[in-house]
Design an enzyme around this catalytic site. Structure first.
Site: not given
Ligand code: DX5
Ligand code: ZN
Length: 237
Positions: A9, A33, A35, A37, A66, A68, A137, A175
């Site tokens: 990520s 990956h 993320d 948001m 991903h 969110m 998650m 994740d």
């Molecule tokens: C959290 C994300 C993860 C995050 C993982 O909301 O979906 O993908 O980046 O990061 P680590 O490995 O630091 O938990």
């Molecule tokens: Zn993620």
């Protein structure tokens, strides 16, 4: 559990040198990956489709978005067009999940679902036929660097059974909080795809050393599951 995959990520990358970091992690990755948001579904804001478009050519590995975000169905086409082979949505954020998954497939991408820690597997039982990728998650979504929630391991094991019952090859991804110290337990529970974020960027030996350690722990988990060293599994070679 064979064919385990590491999905870095880039949430914990150095944004001042993002292109370099994407290239560095992608060199060690099976997939990347990203993320996404929106500041509503989760209390943080990150990357839009233009960002993915801009860094898509940094690597040939598949990208997964991903999402969110609330109402992810409004954004699917843009993330697929930006170059994401898999689009992962949260059922908590998509009222008509079945339709959303169909739409991802219609756009030519793999349809993924991510479940928050409190969301039961029951939420997807009746749409398994429309799912190509399942993510459990192991933190509450929103931030990198949070602690792995080991309480999710029975849920991972349940998810493994649900996937096996379909007879289809659906990746089971975890994740959040995945590092060399937690990856073995998640693998033993049944996960085969591992998002690794902050652990990669914080590892004193660097990204490659972290990935090598993760792969070593995965190998141990596979050997423990098989009850025999991997060399024996491979015919003593
Ligand atoms: C959290 C994300 C993860 C995050 C993982 O909301 O979906 O993908 O980046 O990061 P680590 O490995 O630091 O938990
Ligand atoms: Zn993620």
């Amino acid at each position: 559990m064979t064919g385990a995959k590491i999905a870095p990520s880039i949430l914990s990358a150095d944004f001042a040198q993002l292109a370099d970091d994407v290239e560095r992690v992608a060199a060690e990755a099976d997939l990347l990956h990203v993320d996404v948001m929106d500041g509503h579904f989760v209390p943080n804001l990150t990357f839009g489709p233009e960002f993915i478009k801009a860094c898509r050519d940094a690597s040939a590995v598949p990208y997964e978005a991903h999402l969110m975000i609330e109402e992810p169905e409004r954004w699917i086409d843009q993330y697929v067009e930006a170059g994401c082979e898999t689009v992962i949505v949260h059922p908590e954020a998509s009222v008509h999940l079945h339709r959303t998954l169909q739409e991802i497939r219609r756009m030519g991408a793999k349809a993924g679902v991510a479940l928050n820690p409190h969301t039961p597997l029951e939420a997807i039982r009746h749409v398994m036929g429309s799912i190509d990728h399942l993510l459990v998650m192991t933190v509450n979504p929103g931030f990198g660097g949070q602690a792995y929630i080991a309480e999710m391991e029975p849920k991972i094991a349940e998810a493994r059974k649900m996937i096996d019952a379909t007879g289809r090859d659906i990746p089971l991804e975890v994740d959040g909080g995945i590092s060399p110290s937690t990856i073995g337990a998640a693998a033993a529970a049944g996960a085969d795809t591992f998002v690794v974020g902050s652990a990669l960027f914080r590892h004193p030996g660097g990204i490659a050393a972290c990935v090598a350690e993760c792969r070593a722990r995965l190998l141990e988990a596979i050997e423990a599951e098989a009850g025999t060293p991997i060399s024996a599994i491979a015919g003593g070679k």
